[in-house]
Motif scaffolding. Structure first.
Motif, PDB file in Angstrom:
ATOM      1  N   ASP A 208       0.865  -1.293  -0.045  1.00  0.00           N
ATOM      2  CA  ASP A 208      -0.010   0.044   0.070  1.00  0.00           C
ATOM      3  C   ASP A 208       0.821   1.293  -0.096  1.00  0.00           C
ATOM      4  O   ASP A 208       2.174   1.194   0.338  1.00  0.00           O
ATOM      5  CB  ASP A 208      -0.893  -0.120   1.315  1.00  0.00           C
ATOM      6  CG  ASP A 208      -1.567  -1.297   1.777  1.00  0.00           C
ATOM      7  OD1 ASP A 208      -2.809  -1.347   1.791  1.00  0.00           O
ATOM      8  OD2 ASP A 208      -0.687  -2.054   2.122  1.00  0.00           O
ATOM      9  N   ILE A 210       0.221   4.764   1.712  1.00  0.00           N
ATOM     10  CA  ILE A 210      -0.631   5.255   2.450  1.00  0.00           C
ATOM     11  C   ILE A 210      -0.920   6.553   2.149  1.00  0.00           C
ATOM     12  O   ILE A 210      -2.326   6.901   2.126  1.00  0.00           O
ATOM     13  CB  ILE A 210      -0.174   5.182   3.887  1.00  0.00           C
ATOM     14  CG1 ILE A 210       0.068   3.805   4.448  1.00  0.00           C
ATOM     15  CG2 ILE A 210      -1.056   5.960   4.842  1.00  0.00           C
ATOM     16  CD1 ILE A 210       0.801   3.825   5.818  1.00  0.00           C
ATOM     17  N   ASN A 213      -3.224   6.658  -1.122  1.00  0.00           N
ATOM     18  CA  ASN A 213      -4.283   5.610  -1.096  1.00  0.00           C
ATOM     19  C   ASN A 213      -4.311   4.811  -2.442  1.00  0.00           C
ATOM     20  O   ASN A 213      -5.220   4.427  -2.715  1.00  0.00           O
ATOM     21  CB  ASN A 213      -5.367   6.771  -0.926  1.00  0.00           C
ATOM     22  CG  ASN A 213      -6.796   5.709  -0.434  1.00  0.00           C
ATOM     23  OD1 ASN A 213      -6.679   4.925   0.174  1.00  0.00           O
ATOM     24  ND2 ASN A 213      -7.827   6.061  -1.443  1.00  0.00           N
ATOM     25  N   GLU A 214      -2.876   4.095  -2.559  1.00  0.00           N
ATOM     26  CA  GLU A 214      -2.855   3.133  -3.476  1.00  0.00           C
ATOM     27  C   GLU A 214      -2.870   1.765  -2.529  1.00  0.00           C
ATOM     28  O   GLU A 214      -2.148   1.634  -1.729  1.00  0.00           O
ATOM     29  CB  GLU A 214      -1.802   3.270  -4.495  1.00  0.00           C
ATOM     30  CG  GLU A 214      -1.599   4.642  -5.122  1.00  0.00           C
ATOM     31  CD  GLU A 214      -0.228   5.036  -5.740  1.00  0.00           C
ATOM     32  OE1 GLU A 214      -0.497   5.931  -6.550  1.00  0.00           O
ATOM     33  OE2 GLU A 214       0.705   4.271  -5.535  1.00  0.00           O
ATOM     34  N   GLN A 215      -3.450   0.776  -3.220  1.00  0.00           N
ATOM     35  CA  GLN A 215      -3.509  -0.680  -2.562  1.00  0.00           C
ATOM     36  C   GLN A 215      -3.212  -1.776  -3.789  1.00  0.00           C
ATOM     37  O   GLN A 215      -3.614  -1.383  -4.812  1.00  0.00           O
ATOM     38  CB  GLN A 215      -4.838  -0.996  -2.132  1.00  0.00           C
ATOM     39  CG  GLN A 215      -5.038   0.066  -0.727  1.00  0.00           C
ATOM     40  CD  GLN A 215      -6.199  -0.132  -0.046  1.00  0.00           C
ATOM     41  OE1 GLN A 215      -7.138  -0.861  -0.539  1.00  0.00           O
ATOM     42  NE2 GLN A 215      -6.434   0.347   1.126  1.00  0.00           N
TER      43      GLN A 215
END
Length: 236
Positions: A208, A210, A213-215
């Motif tokens: 991720d 943080i 906001n990438e996963q």
């Protein structure tokens, strides 16, 4: 090596190697054993915390899940060191990146592990303690990653006891101090290893980002994490 047992690890006569890979997820331990090890034999199933011993390129190596967080990692790593004689403990896991230059699937070698945990207080030290990796393992892992052309970052990570933090400013404060990423186990492992005089290293894959906001998806993680596993197995 004489084998014993604890309430949490019951090898039933199967040897645990002096070098062990420690993913948090016991199913990942099973995947590593079945995918990479020759003639793997299961040595633990207590609480479904699977452990296996086999060989990799002719060298004996074990792999075992540790669960989530420092209490779980610290319990299993302490028993592996003090009861079963393990000398080289290599955590392989995931992390959430907090620096701009980092991307999904990048590899992190945890040279140091800052923490918000109070685990160190048991040692009653007269000051602050720095949790650092074993240089011999770190140096070998960096060389292996470079030879394979894997994207790798070496530096300080945060081992946090908190996954859902009520303090919304905490991550930014750690980021300003140069922390690369957040995970939940390494500081406990490094303290246990240092106190016992054995070797430990954490190798992480960015799952991720943080701040962006990438996963990654579970399927993507299973495929991408092979790079981390290859580096770790090269240390056996």
């Amino acid at each position: 090596m004489e084998q014993k047992e604890t309430p949490h690890i019951k090898p039933n006569g199967v040897e645990i190697a002096e070098t062990i890979l420690l993913p948090g997820d016991p199913l990942r331990a099973k995947f590593i054993a079945e995918t990479y090890l020759d003639n793997p034999v299961q040595f633990n199933s207590v609480r479904n915390m699977f452990g296996y011993t086999g060989s990799y390129q002719g060298k004996k190596v074990s792999v075992m899940g540790t669960g989530m967080g420092m209490p779980s990692m610290s319990l299993y790593s302490w028993e592996l060191i003090h009861v079963f004689g393990v000398k080289n403990l290599i955590r392989i896991g995931t992390c959430g990146a907090i620096q701009d230059q980092m991307n999904l699937y990048d590899i992190v070698l945890a040279m140091g592990a800052s923490t918000d945990s109070r685990y160190v207080h048991q040692y009653d030290l007269p000051g602050e303690y720095s949790n650092i990796a074993s240089f011999s393992l770190l140096e070998k892992a960096k060389k292996g990653a470079d030879e394979k052309g894997f994207p790798v970052h070496v530096g300080n990570v945060l081992s946090s006891d908190i996954f859902y933090n009520a303090d919304s400013t905490a991550i930014e404060k750690w980021r300003k101090m140069g922390i690369l990423c957040v995970e939940m186990e390494t500081a406990g492992l490094y303290m246990n290893a240092a106190y016992a005089g054995v070797n430990a290293l954490t190798i992480l894959t960015v799952s991720d980002h943080i701040l962006r906001n990438e996963q990654t998806t579970p399927e993507e993680r299973q495929n991408a994490f092979t790079q981390m596993m290859e580096i770790a197995l090269g240390l056996a």
